[in-house]
Design an enzyme around this catalytic site. Structure first.
Site, PDB file in Angstrom:
ATOM      1  N   ASP A 101      -1.737  -1.489  10.830  1.00  0.00           N
ATOM      2  CA  ASP A 101      -2.055  -1.445   9.393  1.00  0.00           C
ATOM      3  C   ASP A 101      -2.791  -2.686   8.903  1.00  0.00           C
ATOM      4  OD1 ASP A 101      -0.821   0.990   9.186  1.00  0.00           O
ATOM      5  OD2 ASP A 101       0.973   0.267   8.159  1.00  0.00           O
ATOM      6  N   PRO A 123       9.639  -4.805  -0.269  1.00  0.00           N
ATOM      7  CA  PRO A 123      10.705  -4.392   0.667  1.00  0.00           C
ATOM      8  C   PRO A 123      10.171  -4.257   2.087  1.00  0.00           C
ATOM      9  CG  PRO A 123      10.751  -3.039  -1.308  1.00  0.00           C
ATOM     10  CD  PRO A 123       9.491  -3.852  -1.383  1.00  0.00           C
ATOM     11  N   ALA A 151       9.688  -0.489   4.925  1.00  0.00           N
ATOM     12  CA  ALA A 151       9.777   0.508   3.861  1.00  0.00           C
ATOM     13  C   ALA A 151       8.544   1.400   3.757  1.00  0.00           C
ATOM     14  CB  ALA A 151      10.009  -0.205   2.524  1.00  0.00           C
ATOM     15  N   GLY A 152       7.606   1.268   4.709  1.00  0.00           N
ATOM     16  CA  GLY A 152       6.399   2.075   4.662  1.00  0.00           C
ATOM     17  C   GLY A 152       5.361   1.578   3.679  1.00  0.00           C
ATOM     18  N   LEU A 153       5.528   0.344   3.191  1.00  0.00           N
ATOM     19  CA  LEU A 153       4.622  -0.214   2.186  1.00  0.00           C
ATOM     20  C   LEU A 153       3.655  -1.250   2.763  1.00  0.00           C
ATOM     21  CD1 LEU A 153       7.195  -0.631  -0.734  1.00  0.00           C
ATOM     22  CD2 LEU A 153       5.425   1.135  -0.524  1.00  0.00           C
ATOM     23  N   GLY A 154       3.792  -1.557   4.041  1.00  0.00           N
ATOM     24  CA  GLY A 154       2.834  -2.441   4.701  1.00  0.00           C
ATOM     25  C   GLY A 154       2.939  -3.904   4.325  1.00  0.00           C
ATOM     26  N   GLY A 155       4.089  -4.339   3.812  1.00  0.00           N
ATOM     27  CA  GLY A 155       4.213  -5.711   3.350  1.00  0.00           C
ATOM     28  C   GLY A 155       3.983  -6.751   4.437  1.00  0.00           C
ATOM     29  N   GLY A 156       4.581  -6.553   5.601  1.00  0.00           N
ATOM     30  CA  GLY A 156       4.397  -7.496   6.706  1.00  0.00           C
ATOM     31  C   GLY A 156       2.954  -7.526   7.186  1.00  0.00           C
ATOM     32  N   LYS A 184       0.860  -1.191   0.000  1.00  0.00           N
ATOM     33  CA  LYS A 184       0.000   0.000   0.000  1.00  0.00           C
ATOM     34  C   LYS A 184       0.894   1.239   0.000  1.00  0.00           C
ATOM     35  CE  LYS A 184       0.983   1.197   4.430  1.00  0.00           C
ATOM     36  NZ  LYS A 184       1.716   2.435   4.811  1.00  0.00           N
ATOM     37  N   ALA A 195       0.325  -6.813   5.363  1.00  0.00           N
ATOM     38  CA  ALA A 195      -0.453  -7.499   4.327  1.00  0.00           C
ATOM     39  C   ALA A 195      -0.321  -9.010   4.464  1.00  0.00           C
ATOM     40  CB  ALA A 195      -0.002  -7.053   2.935  1.00  0.00           C
TER      41      ALA A 195
END
Length: 268
Positions: free
Chosen positions: A133, A91, A94-99, A8, A101
């Site tokens: 998140d 990544p 990184a501020g992308l919320g991968g974990g 995100k 998600a």
């Protein structure tokens, strides 16, 4: 069963106040983007966990996918063992919320695999125990997030046709560092008002973390300038960093990215 947890970005991020529980009241628009991990879960007598792709630091027991499994096992006795494989591509830190998600998608997969058929409302409650998140990724549609990030309100916003560029230089920004430089303050203009008028984004759609983080990491400010110089109609840091993103009406041909940086371009 296999699913593809996505990342995100944050369109604006305000740190409004410090809470008594140690968290902060925030306000942001979270928007799902087509950058994916791959998560496979099957019922297996022996069970097991493995990850491929980008190495994941820390102990497996701290992974949100395994914590999601523990949450369900606490409320539903006798659930069979699972063999879990995560291929990590988004990544980390990184501020992308991968974990987040990964944890949320794991809850959805496990609910189906175990025939629990939990409604989104219940899945969001479980997800909130995993992280602020995580509830966003249950419905996985654009939302205004308030509170710690777990209070979600739908918003009608589309970036269809825009080109998204992500650039991450691999700088680690801890949560403590991110919040240390922010003085909480209520925004002067409602986020929803700014979001409906794209001509206001560059001047008014602000990520409150940027001011102090850019002072500590000038590289990120330079990437933001590069994105605007290449023609972005909006550029910002996602979450508490360190991914910078740009949104373009046309695919940016003049943008030169350091080959050591993570770089992703996709039309939405």
């Amino acid at each position: 069963m296999i699913s593809f947890p996505n990342a995100k970005i944050n369109l604006g991020l305000h740190i409004i106040s410090k809470r008594k529980d140690g968290y902060h009241e925030i306000e942001t628009c979270m928007f799902p983007i087509p950058l994916y991990d791959a998560l496979e879960i099957i019922i297996d007598k022996k069970g097991g966990w493995e990850s491929t792709g980008t190495p994941i630091p820390g102990e497996p027991k701290d992974n949100l996918i395994l914590k999601a499994q523990q949450l369900l096992r606490k409320d539903f006795q006798g659930l069979p063992n699972l063999k879990i494989h995560l291929h990590k591509n988004i990544p980390m830190g990184a501020g992308l919320g991968g974990g987040s998600a990964d944890g949320a998608f794991a809850l959805k997969l496990m609910s189906n695999l175990y025939d629990l058929h939990l409604e989104d409302f219940f899945l969001e409650e479980y997800a909130a125990h995993l992280g602020s998140d995580c509830p966003f990724f249950i419905e996985n549609t654009p939302k205004i997030a308030k509170g710690r990030g777990e209070i979600l309100e739908p918003i009608d916003i589309s970036l269809k046709g825009s080109f998204l560029v992500l650039i991450n230089p691999g700088i680690h920004i801890g949560t403590k560092e991110a919040y240390a430089g922010v003085t909480p303050e209520a925004p002067k203009v409602k986020l929803e008002e700014v979001l409906v008028d794209r001509s206001r984004w560059k001047a008014e759609l602000v990520n409150d973390f940027e001011a102090s983080i850019f002072q500590n990491h000038q590289e990120l400010a330079e990437i933001k300038s590069q994105l605007y110089n290449a023609g972005a109609y909006y550029a910002a840091m996602s979450g508490s960093g360190s991914t910078m993103f740009g949104l373009f009406d046309e695919k940016p041909e003049s943008l030169e990215v350091n080959p050591d940086y993570f770089n992703f371009t996709k039309q939405l």
